[in-house]
Scaffold this motif. Structure first.
Motif, PDB file in Angstrom:
ATOM      1  N   ARG A  35       0.902  -1.112  -0.021  1.00 51.79           N
ATOM      2  CA  ARG A  35       0.078  -0.098  -0.037  1.00 51.79           C
ATOM      3  C   ARG A  35       0.985   1.036  -0.053  1.00 51.79           C
ATOM      4  NH1 ARG A  35      -3.488  -3.254   3.090  1.00 51.79           N
ATOM      5  NH2 ARG A  35      -2.362  -2.479   4.917  1.00 51.79           N
ATOM      6  N   VAL A  36       2.071   1.121   0.329  1.00 52.52           N
ATOM      7  CA  VAL A  36       3.004   2.188   0.128  1.00 52.52           C
ATOM      8  C   VAL A  36       3.300   2.564  -1.211  1.00 52.52           C
ATOM      9  CG1 VAL A  36       5.243   3.385   1.041  1.00 52.52           C
ATOM     10  CG2 VAL A  36       3.876   1.792   2.480  1.00 52.52           C
ATOM     11  N   GLU A  37       2.490   3.675  -1.753  1.00 54.84           N
ATOM     12  CA  GLU A  37       2.712   4.103  -3.212  1.00 54.84           C
ATOM     13  C   GLU A  37       4.116   4.245  -3.767  1.00 54.84           C
ATOM     14  OE1 GLU A  37       0.726   7.275  -5.977  1.00 54.84           O
ATOM     15  OE2 GLU A  37      -0.404   6.363  -4.296  1.00 54.84           O
ATOM     16  N   GLY A  38       4.452   3.378  -4.668  1.00 55.41           N
ATOM     17  CA  GLY A  38       5.968   3.575  -5.147  1.00 55.41           C
ATOM     18  C   GLY A  38       6.840   3.178  -4.583  1.00 55.41           C
ATOM     19  N   ALA A  39       6.694   2.256  -3.392  1.00 53.00           N
ATOM     20  CA  ALA A  39       7.687   1.716  -2.585  1.00 53.00           C
ATOM     21  C   ALA A  39       8.432   0.848  -3.422  1.00 53.00           C
ATOM     22  CB  ALA A  39       7.406   1.182  -1.224  1.00 53.00           C
ATOM     23  N   PHE A  40       9.613   0.763  -3.218  1.00 50.95           N
ATOM     24  CA  PHE A  40      10.653  -0.490  -3.860  1.00 50.95           C
ATOM     25  C   PHE A  40      10.466  -1.432  -2.617  1.00 50.95           C
ATOM     26  CE2 PHE A  40      14.412  -2.704  -5.005  1.00 50.95           C
ATOM     27  CZ  PHE A  40      14.277  -2.821  -6.291  1.00 50.95           C
ATOM     28  N   ILE A  41      10.060  -2.712  -2.905  1.00 44.35           N
ATOM     29  CA  ILE A  41      10.006  -3.694  -1.755  1.00 44.35           C
ATOM     30  C   ILE A  41      11.055  -4.897  -1.865  1.00 44.35           C
ATOM     31  CG2 ILE A  41       8.492  -5.363  -0.524  1.00 44.35           C
ATOM     32  CD1 ILE A  41       6.087  -3.592  -1.622  1.00 44.35           C
ATOM     33  N   LEU A  42      11.855  -5.051  -1.289  1.00 42.65           N
ATOM     34  CA  LEU A  42      12.942  -6.104  -0.937  1.00 42.65           C
ATOM     35  C   LEU A  42      12.210  -7.129  -0.343  1.00 42.65           C
ATOM     36  CD1 LEU A  42      16.207  -4.096  -0.505  1.00 42.65           C
ATOM     37  CD2 LEU A  42      15.379  -5.151  -2.722  1.00 42.65           C
TER      38      LEU A  42
END
Length: 163
Positions: A133-140
């Protein structure tokens, strides 16, 4: 018998006083960080590894290692403009909890120009959904290592410089 009762009553009094002191702690101090990169990580060893890696890449790094301080900074300091905006936020998502992730979501929506990298060594379906839900977040994901993190930071930094 009377000695044990006195100790029990003393422990109760100390416990109540401790609880009252904790509740009365308003934590009104302003949370600030120094640097281009805001690192939100509560595990000292991981925080030091990441800080060393980022410093080696010539980033100035500010660390917030307490979940309540992170929530304060994300929900009030950065969102309101009271604190300097970082160029990048690097965050242990599990450390933040639901309230912190909600604050980070609001911050990402209002400041889409600040890239966010979220990681967590341990995830659940609920945490992954909150991270998404964190817009634009890059998730590792959990299988990512320090080199993956370094590559993500350098890539995001390079893309910001080319804008």
């Amino acid at each position: 018998m009377m000695g044990a009762s006195a100790v029990l009553n003393q422990n109760r009094a100390v416990s109540r006083a401790g609880q009252a002191a904790f509740r009365a702690d308003p934590r009104r101090r302003t949370v600030v960080f120094q640097g281009q990169v805001l690192l939100i990580e509560n595990l000292k060893e991981r925080s030091q590894l990441m800080r060393d890696m980022l410093t080696q890449e010539r980033f100035e790094v500010g660390v917030v290692d307490d979940a309540r301080d992170a929530l304060e900074l994300l929900s009030q300091g950065l969102l309101s403009g009271q604190s300097k905006q970082p160029e990048l936020i690097l965050c242990n998502a599990r450390m933040l909890g639901d309230a912190g992730l909600a604050a980070l979501t609001r911050l990402a929506e209002s400041h889409p120009d600040v890239p966010v990298i979220l990681y967590s060594p341990f995830t659940s379906p609920k945490l992954r959904a909150a991270m998404a839900r964190v817009e634009g977040a890059f998730i590792l994901d959990a299988s990512s290592d320090l080199e993956d993190l370094r590559a993500a930071v350098l890539s995001l930094a390079a893309s910001r410089q080319s804008l």
